[in-house]
Design a protein around this motif. Sequence first.
Motif, PDB file in Angstrom:
ATOM      1  N   ASN A  49       0.836  -1.199   0.000  1.00  0.00           N
ATOM      2  CA  ASN A  49       0.000   0.000   0.000  1.00  0.00           C
ATOM      3  C   ASN A  49       0.865   1.241   0.000  1.00  0.00           C
ATOM      4  N   HIS A  50       2.024   1.144   0.634  1.00  0.00           N
ATOM      5  CA  HIS A  50       2.997   2.228   0.710  1.00  0.00           C
ATOM      6  C   HIS A  50       4.361   1.617   0.427  1.00  0.00           C
ATOM      7  N   ILE A  51       5.175   2.317  -0.337  1.00  0.00           N
ATOM      8  CA  ILE A  51       6.506   1.832  -0.687  1.00  0.00           C
ATOM      9  C   ILE A  51       7.539   2.703   0.011  1.00  0.00           C
ATOM     10  N   VAL A  52       8.446   2.063   0.738  1.00  0.00           N
ATOM     11  CA  VAL A  52       9.533   2.776   1.405  1.00  0.00           C
ATOM     12  C   VAL A  52      10.841   2.224   0.872  1.00  0.00           C
ATOM     13  N   VAL A  53      11.651   3.099   0.299  1.00  0.00           N
ATOM     14  CA  VAL A  53      12.963   2.722  -0.215  1.00  0.00           C
ATOM     15  C   VAL A  53      13.987   3.305   0.749  1.00  0.00           C
ATOM     16  N   VAL A  54      14.749   2.424   1.380  1.00  0.00           N
ATOM     17  CA  VAL A  54      15.736   2.882   2.358  1.00  0.00           C
ATOM     18  C   VAL A  54      16.918   3.521   1.653  1.00  0.00           C
ATOM     19  N   HIS A  55      17.370   2.936   0.564  1.00  0.00           N
ATOM     20  CA  HIS A  55      18.487   3.513  -0.181  1.00  0.00           C
ATOM     21  C   HIS A  55      18.344   3.172  -1.660  1.00  0.00           C
ATOM     22  N   ALA A  56      18.552   4.160  -2.494  1.00  0.00           N
ATOM     23  CA  ALA A  56      18.577   3.975  -3.947  1.00  0.00           C
ATOM     24  C   ALA A  56      19.796   4.718  -4.468  1.00  0.00           C
ATOM     25  N   SER A  57      20.686   3.995  -5.130  1.00  0.00           N
ATOM     26  CA  SER A  57      21.901   4.618  -5.669  1.00  0.00           C
ATOM     27  C   SER A  57      21.539   5.605  -6.768  1.00  0.00           C
ATOM     28  N   PRO A  58      22.069   6.830  -6.697  1.00  0.00           N
ATOM     29  CA  PRO A  58      21.787   7.817  -7.742  1.00  0.00           C
ATOM     30  C   PRO A  58      22.088   7.248  -9.129  1.00  0.00           C
ATOM     31  N   GLY A  59      21.127   7.380 -10.030  1.00  0.00           N
ATOM     32  CA  GLY A  59      21.286   6.877 -11.390  1.00  0.00           C
ATOM     33  C   GLY A  59      21.016   5.397 -11.534  1.00  0.00           C
ATOM     34  N   GLY A  60      20.708   4.711 -10.430  1.00  0.00           N
ATOM     35  CA  GLY A  60      20.460   3.275 -10.468  1.00  0.00           C
ATOM     36  C   GLY A  60      19.061   2.938 -10.957  1.00  0.00           C
ATOM     37  N   GLU A  61      18.840   1.655 -11.202  1.00  0.00           N
ATOM     38  CA  GLU A  61      17.546   1.212 -11.707  1.00  0.00           C
ATOM     39  C   GLU A  61      16.427   1.407 -10.697  1.00  0.00           C
ATOM     40  N   LEU A  62      16.739   1.343  -9.406  1.00  0.00           N
ATOM     41  CA  LEU A  62      15.711   1.554  -8.400  1.00  0.00           C
ATOM     42  C   LEU A  62      15.205   2.992  -8.434  1.00  0.00           C
ATOM     43  N   VAL A  63      16.082   3.930  -8.763  1.00  0.00           N
ATOM     44  CA  VAL A  63      15.653   5.334  -8.888  1.00  0.00           C
ATOM     45  C   VAL A  63      14.611   5.452 -10.000  1.00  0.00           C
ATOM     46  N   ALA A  64      14.835   4.753 -11.104  1.00  0.00           N
ATOM     47  CA  ALA A  64      13.874   4.773 -12.209  1.00  0.00           C
ATOM     48  C   ALA A  64      12.547   4.148 -11.781  1.00  0.00           C
ATOM     49  N   LEU A  65      12.614   3.063 -10.998  1.00  0.00           N
ATOM     50  CA  LEU A  65      11.385   2.441 -10.506  1.00  0.00           C
ATOM     51  C   LEU A  65      10.628   3.389  -9.579  1.00  0.00           C
ATOM     52  N   VAL A  66      11.347   4.084  -8.711  1.00  0.00           N
ATOM     53  CA  VAL A  66      10.708   5.045  -7.811  1.00  0.00           C
ATOM     54  C   VAL A  66       9.965   6.101  -8.627  1.00  0.00           C
ATOM     55  N   ALA A  67      10.611   6.619  -9.659  1.00  0.00           N
ATOM     56  CA  ALA A  67       9.968   7.628 -10.522  1.00  0.00           C
ATOM     57  C   ALA A  67       8.720   7.048 -11.185  1.00  0.00           C
ATOM     58  N   GLN A  68       8.814   5.805 -11.642  1.00  0.00           N
ATOM     59  CA  GLN A  68       7.666   5.141 -12.279  1.00  0.00           C
ATOM     60  C   GLN A  68       6.511   5.009 -11.288  1.00  0.00           C
ATOM     61  N   TRP A  69       6.812   4.534 -10.083  1.00  0.00           N
ATOM     62  CA  TRP A  69       5.767   4.372  -9.068  1.00  0.00           C
ATOM     63  C   TRP A  69       5.148   5.710  -8.710  1.00  0.00           C
ATOM     64  N   GLN A  70       5.966   6.755  -8.598  1.00  0.00           N
ATOM     65  CA  GLN A  70       5.433   8.081  -8.283  1.00  0.00           C
ATOM     66  C   GLN A  70       4.540   8.589  -9.406  1.00  0.00           C
ATOM     67  N   ASN A  71       4.950   8.361 -10.664  1.00  0.00           N
ATOM     68  CA  ASN A  71       4.131   8.774 -11.816  1.00  0.00           C
ATOM     69  C   ASN A  71       2.804   8.030 -11.845  1.00  0.00           C
ATOM     70  N   GLU A  72       2.783   6.816 -11.295  1.00  0.00           N
ATOM     71  CA  GLU A  72       1.544   6.030 -11.220  1.00  0.00           C
ATOM     72  C   GLU A  72       0.674   6.460 -10.046  1.00  0.00           C
ATOM     73  N   GLY A  73       1.187   7.417  -9.243  1.00  0.00           N
ATOM     74  CA  GLY A  73       0.431   7.892  -8.092  1.00  0.00           C
ATOM     75  C   GLY A  73       0.582   7.028  -6.854  1.00  0.00           C
ATOM     76  N   ARG A  74       1.571   6.121  -6.850  1.00  0.00           N
ATOM     77  CA  ARG A  74       1.811   5.251  -5.694  1.00  0.00           C
ATOM     78  C   ARG A  74       2.508   6.061  -4.600  1.00  0.00           C
ATOM     79  N   PRO A  75       2.161   5.846  -3.333  1.00  0.00           N
ATOM     80  CA  PRO A  75       2.862   6.534  -2.248  1.00  0.00           C
ATOM     81  C   PRO A  75       4.248   5.924  -2.044  1.00  0.00           C
ATOM     82  N   VAL A  76       5.279   6.718  -2.292  1.00  0.00           N
ATOM     83  CA  VAL A  76       6.670   6.252  -2.187  1.00  0.00           C
ATOM     84  C   VAL A  76       7.447   7.212  -1.298  1.00  0.00           C
ATOM     85  N   ALA A  77       8.181   6.651  -0.349  1.00  0.00           N
ATOM     86  CA  ALA A  77       9.089   7.448   0.487  1.00  0.00           C
ATOM     87  C   ALA A  77      10.491   6.913   0.267  1.00  0.00           C
TER      88      ALA A  77
END
Length: 82
Positions: A49-77
């Motif tokens: 229901n809520h996504i919490v990312v403790v660490h995402a390396s700048p420029g890494g694939e997880l950063v792209a996923l975070v952006a995707q989830w945010q664009n989908e309106g998912r709650p991401v911290a």
Amino acid sequence: MQGAKLPPQWKGPLARGEEVAVVCAVATLARLTTGRAMNRNLQAAKMANHIVVVHASPGGELVALVAQWQNEGRPVAVLSGS
């Protein structure tokens, strides 16, 4: 979860009995490939229901996923990194 050192902000949801999925990569004999890590993250996010990312390396694939989830309106911290 007994004895685990968790961030203080997790204690409230756990005390209320909210479901929590903790996903981490632990050094094992089988290396976690990029594809397996991506699949793990996508599956965990589907159930969350809520996504919490403790660490995402700048420029890494997880950063792209975070952006995707945010664009989908998912709650991401994101706590650090990106």
